[in-house]
Every structure is written in C-alpha cells, then in structure tokens.
Motif scaffolding. Sequence first.
Motif, PDB file in Angstrom:
ATOM      1  N   UNK A   1       1.261  -0.999  -0.116  1.00 28.49           N
ATOM      2  CA  UNK A   1       0.271   0.518  -0.452  1.00 28.49           C
ATOM      3  C   UNK A   1       0.894   0.926  -0.398  1.00 28.49           C
ATOM      4  N   UNK A   2       0.692   2.182  -1.000  1.00 33.10           N
ATOM      5  CA  UNK A   2       1.063   3.913  -1.294  1.00 33.10           C
ATOM      6  C   UNK A   2      -0.386   4.440  -0.809  1.00 33.10           C
ATOM      7  N   UNK A   3      -0.596   5.210  -0.004  1.00 34.25           N
ATOM      8  CA  UNK A   3      -1.173   6.460   0.534  1.00 34.25           C
ATOM      9  C   UNK A   3      -2.849   5.924   0.262  1.00 34.25           C
ATOM     10  N   UNK A   4      -3.172   5.245  -0.178  1.00 27.62           N
ATOM     11  CA  UNK A   4      -4.397   4.101  -0.241  1.00 27.62           C
ATOM     12  C   UNK A   4      -5.443   3.729   1.120  1.00 27.62           C
ATOM     13  N   UNK A   5      -4.946   4.876   1.957  1.00 30.79           N
ATOM     14  CA  UNK A   5      -6.025   3.848   3.415  1.00 30.79           C
ATOM     15  C   UNK A   5      -7.784   3.748   3.030  1.00 30.79           C
ATOM     16  N   UNK A   6      -8.669   4.234   2.522  1.00 33.64           N
ATOM     17  CA  UNK A   6      -9.661   3.802   2.682  1.00 33.64           C
ATOM     18  C   UNK A   6      -9.683   2.479   1.510  1.00 33.64           C
ATOM     19  N   UNK A   7      -9.140   2.251   0.670  1.00 30.06           N
ATOM     20  CA  UNK A   7      -8.668   0.670  -0.121  1.00 30.06           C
ATOM     21  C   UNK A   7      -8.480   0.185   0.631  1.00 30.06           C
ATOM     22  N   UNK A   8      -7.562  -0.267   1.784  1.00 29.35           N
ATOM     23  CA  UNK A   8      -7.437  -0.579   2.182  1.00 29.35           C
ATOM     24  C   UNK A   8      -7.868  -1.418   3.375  1.00 29.35           C
ATOM     25  N   UNK A   9      -9.054  -0.947   3.829  1.00 29.50           N
ATOM     26  CA  UNK A   9     -10.284  -1.082   4.768  1.00 29.50           C
ATOM     27  C   UNK A   9     -11.366  -1.530   3.930  1.00 29.50           C
TER      28      UNK A   9
ATOM     29  N   UNK B   1     -10.175  -3.569   1.803  1.00 30.16           N
ATOM     30  CA  UNK B   1      -9.895  -4.932   1.519  1.00 30.16           C
ATOM     31  C   UNK B   1      -9.913  -5.529   2.494  1.00 30.16           C
ATOM     32  N   UNK B   2      -9.459  -5.486   3.744  1.00 26.99           N
ATOM     33  CA  UNK B   2      -9.705  -6.098   4.740  1.00 26.99           C
ATOM     34  C   UNK B   2     -11.137  -6.489   5.476  1.00 26.99           C
ATOM     35  N   UNK B   3     -11.782  -5.672   4.773  1.00 29.23           N
ATOM     36  CA  UNK B   3     -13.426  -5.764   4.972  1.00 29.23           C
ATOM     37  C   UNK B   3     -14.109  -7.268   4.289  1.00 29.23           C
ATOM     38  N   UNK B   4     -13.210  -6.714   2.523  1.00 31.43           N
ATOM     39  CA  UNK B   4     -13.929  -7.543   2.011  1.00 31.43           C
ATOM     40  C   UNK B   4     -13.092  -9.632   2.861  1.00 31.43           C
ATOM     41  N   UNK B   5     -11.811  -9.218   3.466  1.00 28.64           N
ATOM     42  CA  UNK B   5     -11.209 -10.313   4.318  1.00 28.64           C
ATOM     43  C   UNK B   5     -12.002 -10.563   5.189  1.00 28.64           C
ATOM     44  N   UNK B   6     -12.665 -10.416   5.532  1.00 26.08           N
ATOM     45  CA  UNK B   6     -13.619  -9.811   6.554  1.00 26.08           C
ATOM     46  C   UNK B   6     -14.240 -11.404   7.069  1.00 26.08           C
ATOM     47  N   UNK B   7     -15.209 -10.885   5.182  1.00 23.92           N
ATOM     48  CA  UNK B   7     -17.305 -11.307   4.860  1.00 23.92           C
ATOM     49  C   UNK B   7     -15.929 -13.114   4.413  1.00 23.92           C
ATOM     50  N   UNK B   8     -15.303 -13.200   4.023  1.00 21.39           N
ATOM     51  CA  UNK B   8     -14.443 -14.857   3.263  1.00 21.39           C
ATOM     52  C   UNK B   8     -15.242 -15.187   3.736  1.00 21.39           C
TER      53      UNK B   8
ATOM     54  N   UNK C   1     -20.355   1.781   2.680  1.00 23.40           N
ATOM     55  CA  UNK C   1     -21.094   0.349   2.949  1.00 23.40           C
ATOM     56  C   UNK C   1     -20.837  -0.547   2.084  1.00 23.40           C
ATOM     57  N   UNK C   2     -21.361  -1.734   1.687  1.00 25.95           N
ATOM     58  CA  UNK C   2     -21.178  -2.310  -0.338  1.00 25.95           C
ATOM     59  C   UNK C   2     -22.415  -3.131   0.252  1.00 25.95           C
ATOM     60  N   UNK C   3     -22.614  -3.995  -0.468  1.00 24.20           N
ATOM     61  CA  UNK C   3     -23.337  -5.137  -0.537  1.00 24.20           C
ATOM     62  C   UNK C   3     -22.337  -6.274  -1.658  1.00 24.20           C
ATOM     63  N   UNK C   4     -22.654  -7.181  -1.663  1.00 24.22           N
ATOM     64  CA  UNK C   4     -21.928  -8.394  -2.787  1.00 24.22           C
ATOM     65  C   UNK C   4     -22.373  -8.391  -3.814  1.00 24.22           C
TER      66      UNK C   4
END
Length: 285
Positions: A14-22, A24-31, A128-131
Amino acid sequence: MEAALMGVSVCTIVRNRRPHLQQLVEGLRRSVLQPEELIVVDMSDEPVSLSRCPFHVCIDRFETAGLPLAAARNRAARLATHDKLIFLDVDCIPLASCIGRLVEVLTVEDALLCADVRYLGPDDARGAWEENDLLARGRAHPVRSFPAHGIRDERNPGLFWSLAFAIRRARFDALGGFDEGFTGYGGEDTDFGFRAADAGSRLLFVGGAIACHQHHDGYDPPLQHIADIVRNARYFQRRWQRWPMEGWLRAFADRGLIRWNDQQLDLLRLPTSREIDAARTQAWP
C-alpha cells in the motif's frame, strides 16, 4: 511448522490508499475462508494502522520515495509464515468465495493462479457495500477471459497480472520471486509470468475467485511513471528479446516523449505537468 504450512497468507502493498486498504480488509472479514494472516507492506507517507481484525495482521513499514513494486511484494512474501500465498493489490475487494476458491485450486494444482477481477465505477464501493451490488456493477476485463466455474489454462504468460494471484511458497521461492532489477513501476509482473512459464508452471484462470477492483483516478498512458517504464522495458527486452507494455510505449512515442523501434528505446524528454494532468482519466473497463 507443519500446521503453518497448511495455512494461508494474504499479502498486499500500500502507498497512500488507506480507504482502499480498509475495504480490502472488510472483504477478508466477510470471506467464507479467512486467511490466517494479512501481511501489509506499507510505503505510505503516513503509517497505516488496522484494528479489530479476526486474523493476524503484520504491518511492515517500508519507507521509500518511489514505488518499488517488485521489492515490496518480495518483502511481503518473506514476512509471510504460511505455504499458500495470495497477493491482492490494495485496491481489490475479495468477494466471499475468492480466498476459498484460490486455496481449493492451489491445494491440488502447483501452478500460478489468477483471480477474476471485476472493475467498479467511481461510486460503487464507497462506504458500506453488499456483494450482490458489487457483482452487478463490476465489469469484467476486456481481454482476460475467465470461466464461470472451474479453471482455464491460459497459454499467454503476458496475461498474468499481479493484481490478484496465488502461488505456493515453494514455487515462488524457486522462481526467485519478482526480479528486483525492475525498479519502480512497470514490467515486473509480466516478467514474473514469463519466468513462471519458462520454468514449466501452468497459468490458471480460476472461475469463482472474484475480486472487485476499487475505482481510482488513473493516467492513460501513465506519464507520471515514464522514466520507470522506459528503464524497465529495456531491462525486459534484454532478457526476452521483445518489448513489454507496448501500448504505453506506443502512446509515449506518439507524444514525442521516446524514440522506439524493434531494437532501441530512448527517453527523449520527460512530460510536462500539463501533459500529465491531461492524461488523467476516470475511465474504467
């Protein structure tokens, strides 16, 4: 050690993409199948942090003024403690079945696996998003064709992409990881795909392993990276006797920025800030 070898490490840079990282982590949480660990190599101007993750998180601070993609991915792989490595660029959201499908195939196939990436529009994954919404809005890549189910052998190693892929650690190490002779941006993933094919590794496109690419402004062509791209293209050509990134090189030549033919590539001048701004685009596949 044997237990560790059975596990899954997700690696991202990651380089200066904090919202994108969050996201990505949310996707991993829902995996359905979560990784044992997430390795984050952080090249940001300000350090990132994550909290309340259901898996182990290792954030490695990699301070750099540039964007050394090959070195950063290799660093993530060295920090990972498990046998199955899944690399996701920070702007990817893995959908619920993505990690599980890659692991399922990687368990039986010692190959280089690519996930099916769907491209989102500017407002499709903010907040927030839904798959189901992401699946409905995401656009498939116009060149890379994935099966709805199962796997497909891809014979063109130039279609390997580092955006979302999986590989066993032993094979990654046998290939030597990404070649850090590619400094900065461009060409390192194409070279990795070619070296994998040269070593006899199959390239498999995995159906059902879907990751959604979060939208961000880009540059077409990426004029801000022209010096890196020219340098790395020369490096690639010396090894493979062919040019990578031909679309970008052609666009640079059309603007009078480079001199380019079958054997020669010279940087004539750097683009002006006005030229770079003019190349900014919100286009998406």
